[in-house]
Design an enzyme around this catalytic site. Structure first.
Site, PDB file in Angstrom:
ATOM      1  N   HIS A  52     -35.087  -4.299 -74.667  1.00  0.00           N
ATOM      2  CA  HIS A  52     -36.079  -5.108 -73.859  1.00  0.00           C
ATOM      3  C   HIS A  52     -37.451  -4.616 -74.348  1.00  0.00           C
ATOM      4  O   HIS A  52     -38.470  -5.264 -74.410  1.00  0.00           O
ATOM      5  CB  HIS A  52     -35.941  -4.812 -72.184  1.00  0.00           C
ATOM      6  N   LYS A  83     -25.927  -8.872 -56.645  1.00  0.00           N
ATOM      7  CA  LYS A  83     -25.741  -8.610 -55.031  1.00  0.00           C
ATOM      8  C   LYS A  83     -25.787  -7.186 -55.070  1.00  0.00           C
ATOM      9  O   LYS A  83     -26.515  -6.557 -54.173  1.00  0.00           O
ATOM     10  CB  LYS A  83     -24.218  -8.880 -54.530  1.00  0.00           C
ATOM     11  N   ARG A  94     -29.634 -11.289 -79.484  1.00  0.00           N
ATOM     12  CA  ARG A  94     -28.929 -10.201 -80.135  1.00  0.00           C
ATOM     13  C   ARG A  94     -28.215 -10.437 -81.075  1.00  0.00           C
ATOM     14  O   ARG A  94     -27.997 -10.167 -82.214  1.00  0.00           O
ATOM     15  CB  ARG A  94     -28.481  -9.120 -78.986  1.00  0.00           C
ATOM     16  N   SER A 104     -27.945  -3.966 -70.521  1.00  0.00           N
ATOM     17  CA  SER A 104     -28.039  -3.097 -69.118  1.00  0.00           C
ATOM     18  C   SER A 104     -26.657  -2.935 -68.848  1.00  0.00           C
ATOM     19  O   SER A 104     -26.420  -1.657 -68.207  1.00  0.00           O
ATOM     20  CB  SER A 104     -28.812  -3.881 -68.080  1.00  0.00           C
TER      21      SER A 104
END
Ligand code: PNS
Length: 162
Positions: A18, A42, A91, A129
């Protein structure tokens, strides 16, 4: 006219992939807003406040990078901010289908907003991530894959859980 770009995402946590895309975007556009989606997951690992704080700290040296949050439709946020471009990182081929559909949907919703795809440096092409969280949780090293601040925050979270 100055070009304002929005780089949206969950950034839970922000990775060096990022960071690489944002640095490229900051060179290409007059200003770039890193827009963190509220409630994307969530149960995120990092709270919204933590993600904003980390983003602001990492990009402190960049005068044309802003960290913000958004809710609802991305194109509505982009329009509200007066931006013209959505930046997304590509990517590998595996990213393409999802990104292509999202870009076309956003184009259908707001034809005046363009999506620009950018490639990170080769060494970041496999980082996500999700993988960072998984590898770190299982005791693997994520050095060089995330900003140092993220690494120390990950460590602090593990210590807290123990
Ligand atoms: O980091 P991510 O999870 O790949 O980011 C996905 C994100 C936040 C860019 C996407 O989920 C999004 O734009 N959500 C906002 C709601 C929206 O506009 N959905 C329609 C997109 S076509």
């Amino acid at each position: 006219m100055s070009t304002l770009a929005v780089y949206p995402g969950s950034f839970d946590p922000i990775t060096n992939g990022h960071v690489d895309i944002i640095a490229r975007g900051a060179r290409l556009f007059d200003r770039i807003i890193v827009a963190i989606l509220v409630n994307a997951e969530k149960a995120p690992l990092f709270t919204m406040d933590e993600r904003v704080e980390i983003g602001r700290e990492v990009f402190k040296p960049y005068k044309n990078v802003e960290i913000d949050t958004f809710n609802g439709l991305l194109v509505d946020y982009v329009e509200r901010r007066g931006a013209q471009v959505i930046v997304r990182g590509l990517r590998a081929v595996s990213d393409f289908e999802f990104e292509f559909n999202m870009a076309l949907m956003n184009q259908k919703l707001k034809p005046s907003i363009d999506t620009v795809f950018m490639m990170p440096a080769e060494q970041y092409t496999y980082i996500s991530s999700r993988l960072i969280k998984e590898v770190f949780a299982l005791g693997g090293r994520v050095e060089g894959l995330v900003p140092e601040l993220v690494e120390s925050r990950l460590r602090a979270k593990v210590v807290k859980q123990v």
